[in-house]
Design an enzyme around this catalytic site. Structure first.
Site, mmCIF file in Angstrom:
data_model
loop_
_atom_site.group_PDB
_atom_site.id
_atom_site.type_symbol
_atom_site.label_atom_id
_atom_site.label_comp_id
_atom_site.label_asym_id
_atom_site.label_seq_id
_atom_site.Cartn_x
_atom_site.Cartn_y
_atom_site.Cartn_z
ATOM 1 C CG LEU A 151 -0.395 0.141 2.830
ATOM 2 C CD1 LEU A 151 -0.058 1.554 3.086
ATOM 3 C CD2 LEU A 151 -1.535 -0.467 3.567
ATOM 4 C CD GLU A 153 2.580 6.078 5.333
ATOM 5 O OE1 GLU A 153 2.664 7.462 5.524
ATOM 6 O OE2 GLU A 153 3.312 5.186 6.196
ATOM 7 C CG ASN A 214 9.594 -0.361 -0.968
ATOM 8 O OD1 ASN A 214 8.466 -0.111 -1.812
ATOM 9 N ND2 ASN A 214 9.323 -0.194 0.333
ATOM 10 N N GLY A 263 11.160 10.266 1.195
ATOM 11 C CA GLY A 263 11.460 10.018 2.630
ATOM 12 C C GLY A 263 10.352 9.161 2.890
ATOM 13 C CB CYS A 266 8.458 2.402 3.092
ATOM 14 S SG CYS A 266 7.087 1.799 4.240
ATOM 15 C CE LYS A 329 2.524 9.222 -0.619
ATOM 16 N NZ LYS A 329 2.324 7.597 -1.214
HETATM 17 P P1 NAD Z 1 4.047 2.261 12.334
HETATM 18 O O1 NAD Z 1 5.248 2.252 13.069
HETATM 19 O O2 NAD Z 1 3.161 3.159 11.933
HETATM 20 O O3 NAD Z 1 3.220 0.970 13.165
HETATM 21 C C1 NAD Z 1 3.900 -0.182 13.987
HETATM 22 C C2 NAD Z 1 2.884 -0.528 15.008
HETATM 23 O O4 NAD Z 1 3.161 -1.618 15.758
HETATM 24 C C3 NAD Z 1 2.782 0.422 16.075
HETATM 25 O O5 NAD Z 1 1.508 1.129 16.304
HETATM 26 C C4 NAD Z 1 3.324 -0.042 17.481
HETATM 27 O O6 NAD Z 1 2.814 0.358 18.588
HETATM 28 C C5 NAD Z 1 3.102 -1.323 17.010
HETATM 29 N N1 NAD Z 1 3.851 -2.498 17.660
HETATM 30 C C6 NAD Z 1 5.290 -2.486 18.020
HETATM 31 N N2 NAD Z 1 5.426 -3.384 18.770
HETATM 32 C C7 NAD Z 1 4.383 -4.297 19.123
HETATM 33 C C8 NAD Z 1 4.122 -5.511 19.457
HETATM 34 N N3 NAD Z 1 5.128 -6.192 20.371
HETATM 35 N N4 NAD Z 1 2.789 -5.909 19.331
HETATM 36 C C9 NAD Z 1 1.927 -5.210 18.972
HETATM 37 N N5 NAD Z 1 2.047 -3.888 18.255
HETATM 38 C C10 NAD Z 1 3.286 -3.535 18.356
HETATM 39 O O7 NAD Z 1 4.570 1.333 11.287
HETATM 40 P P2 NAD Z 1 4.019 1.157 9.814
HETATM 41 O O8 NAD Z 1 4.218 2.094 9.079
HETATM 42 O O9 NAD Z 1 2.566 0.592 9.818
HETATM 43 O O10 NAD Z 1 4.654 -0.156 9.091
HETATM 44 C C11 NAD Z 1 4.539 -1.520 9.627
HETATM 45 C C12 NAD Z 1 5.245 -2.443 8.633
HETATM 46 O O11 NAD Z 1 4.582 -2.250 7.582
HETATM 47 C C13 NAD Z 1 6.778 -2.110 8.518
HETATM 48 O O12 NAD Z 1 7.446 -3.143 8.371
HETATM 49 C C14 NAD Z 1 6.693 -1.470 7.307
HETATM 50 O O13 NAD Z 1 7.909 -1.401 6.367
HETATM 51 C C15 NAD Z 1 5.628 -2.298 6.360
HETATM 52 N N6 NAD Z 1 4.974 -1.377 5.292
HETATM 53 C C16 NAD Z 1 4.633 -0.155 5.629
HETATM 54 C C17 NAD Z 1 3.919 0.639 4.832
HETATM 55 C C18 NAD Z 1 3.387 2.033 5.063
HETATM 56 O O14 NAD Z 1 3.165 2.839 4.084
HETATM 57 N N7 NAD Z 1 3.532 2.580 6.206
HETATM 58 C C19 NAD Z 1 3.494 0.083 3.331
HETATM 59 C C20 NAD Z 1 3.931 -1.299 3.224
HETATM 60 C C21 NAD Z 1 4.595 -1.924 4.177
#
Ligand code: NAD
Length: 440
Positions: A151, A153, A214, A263, A266, A329
């Site tokens: 996805l 953002e 990515n 930025g 990711c 963004k």
């Molecule tokens: P984020 O930091 O917004 O969210 C991570 C969440 O995990 C937080 O709310 C945190 O409190 C929670 N967390 C941490 N430890 C935990 C635990 N032990 N148990 C339960 N919850 C816990 O991060 P994000 O942007 O959502 O990214 C998450 C993953 O998804 C990353 O690996 C990222 O690379 C990947 N990803 C993100 C996106 C994006 O656009 N943000 C897109 C694709 C993939």
């Protein structure tokens, strides 16, 4: 189906709400009680178009709940792992949160009575992670799938419900792979019914699909930013160049807008983690070019500063500079690795008096009392008495800003278009000195 989503950040909260939108009963689990409280009340902890609606609708329907209590996951059929995998001190991905999440889940797995139980990893992880985790998950009787998330953002709801493709990284053992595939196919049935391609592969390939996508996107952005530097030196125009090369269907137009770089949470961390993993695998030289991609991305910000400095006669000292955009963004409030904030800090280092604004991220910034710059609530506030404007994020509010109106507010008519998103003619006609990346 009964499903759980472990980690309710940008990815997990949207995924949980989208799965409830498909009709499933979803429990979102996070260790952050404030986030859980906000989500439970239908208050999104971040800005994402369309998210509030699906969050509130599904809380209202009773299909979506949030908790900090891992015991609630027992008996569900699919458990998504969506916790963060930030950059560690060496550049490699820090898997602390993934391991902590799995440890907290383990006592509650193996209780599903509806059929095969699946743990589906969505976090972006180094290749080899799923293979290492599989025996731990298998010890509970559950099956592990790596189901990376693509996805964007700003389009997260749309991308989750209507993705370009689905990737299932399946266990090596054929019977387990078949049972896990069937469970995910049932879960995603309404999405797959739209004809979305669903690709089956092994764990390492699924992990690599995400990280290499990515890496490719980051490379494309740095490529056009490198071309912008050449255009600056040679007197060319990178926007015309991008338009022309993008017409070649092998190249395409997307991700070819030169500017102050990428930025977010990711791309920067993922290209560094990918290099670190390649080093561990003994093939570091294969990804050496990603260090250049990273370097070009850092340098492109300096480019904007050089332009700003020369616009103000060689010094930014005491100049009032309005930085428009803190989110990495538009349509997001994600300020992780924000190019705009990096520029704002460098402007401050050069003695400028900086004011930052952002339609979604300003309230987040305003909570930080130690910022070296001011935060303005809105565009008018930010522009008032500015000697120079830097467009850092191409929010529609900014790209549609009337330069004649802006001219009535500022002290000096100078603008650096860090996203090549403005109409140079209109700004020049309003009396501004206009500069952009890779354009004369
Ligand atoms: P984020 O930091 O917004 O969210 C991570 C969440 O995990 C937080 O709310 C945190 O409190 C929670 N967390 C941490 N430890 C935990 C635990 N032990 N148990 C339960 N919850 C816990 O991060 P994000 O942007 O959502 O990214 C998450 C993953 O998804 C990353 O690996 C990222 O690379 C990947 N990803 C993100 C996106 C994006 O656009 N943000 C897109 C694709 C993939």
């Amino acid at each position: 189906m009964n499903i759980t989503v472990i980690g309710c950040g940008y990815l997990g909260a949207v995924h949980a709400s989208a799965m409830a939108e498909l009709g499933h009963r979803v429990v979102g689990v996070d260790v952050d009680p404030d986030k859980v409280a906000a989500l439970s009340e239908g208050r999104p902890p971040f800005h994402e178009p369309g998210f509030t609606e699906i969050l509130q609708r599904n809380i209202g329907s009773g299909r979506l709940t949030f908790t900090t209590d891992f015991a609630t996951i027992g008996g569900a059929q699919v458990h998504f792992i969506t916790v963060g995998t930030p950059q560690g001190p060496s550049g490699a991905a820090d898997l602390t949160y993934v391991h902590a999440a799995i440890e907290a889940m383990l006592p509650h797995l193996g209780r599903c009575t509806d059929g095969a139980e699946v743990v589906a990893g969505k976090s972006t992880v180094p290749v080899g992670t799923a293979a290492r985790l599989e025996p731990v998950i298998a010890s509970t009787g559950a099956l592990l799938v790596w189901n990376p998330e693509f996805l964007r953002e700003g389009f997260a709801v749309e991308d989750t419900l209507h993705p370009d493709r689905m990737v299932y990284g399946l266990p090596g053992e054929p019977d387990g792979a078949e049972r896990a595939r069937a469970v995910l196919d049932e879960l995603y049935a309404p999405i797959l019914a739209e004809g979305i391609p669903r690709l089956l592969m092994d764990y390492p390939t699924a992990e690599l699909v995400k990280i290499s996508a990515n890496a490719f996107l980051a490379t494309k952005i740095s490529f056009i930013n490198a071309m912008a530097s050449i255009c600056d030196a040679a007197g060319g125009d990178v926007t015309s160049l991008a338009r022309a090369i993008g017409m070649d269907t092998r190249i395409g137009h997307r991700f070819l807008r030169a500017g102050i770089g990428f930025g977010g949470g990711c791309l920067p961390k993922d290209i560094r983690a990918f290099q670190a993993r390649a080093e561990e695998l003994g093939v570091g030289e294969a990804l050496e070019f990603l260090a250049e991609v990273d370097q070009i991305n850092e340098e492109t910000r300096h480019h904007a500063l050089v332009k700003a400095r020369s616009m103000l006669g060689g010094s930014l000292n005491r100049a009032r500079v309005a930085v428009l955009g803190a989110a990495f963004k538009p349509d997001s409030d994600d300020i992780r690795c924000s190019p705009g904030l990096a520029i704002a800090s460098e402007l401050v280092d050069e003695g400028a008096q900086v004011v930052v604004t952002d339609p979604a991220a300003a309230p987040i910034l305003a909570r930080d009392v130690d910022l070296p710059y001011d935060v303005a609530d809105d565009l008018e506030d930010a522009l008032t008495a500015a000697d120079l404007i830097v467009l850092a994020t191409e929010w529609t509010q900014y790209t549609h800003c009337d330069p004649v109106w802006a001219a009535t507010l500022v002290n000096g008519r100078n603008i650096v278009d860090g996203r090549n998103a403005l109409n140079p003619k209109a700004w020049r006609e309003a009396g501004f000195t206009y500069a952009a990346i890779g354009r004369q």
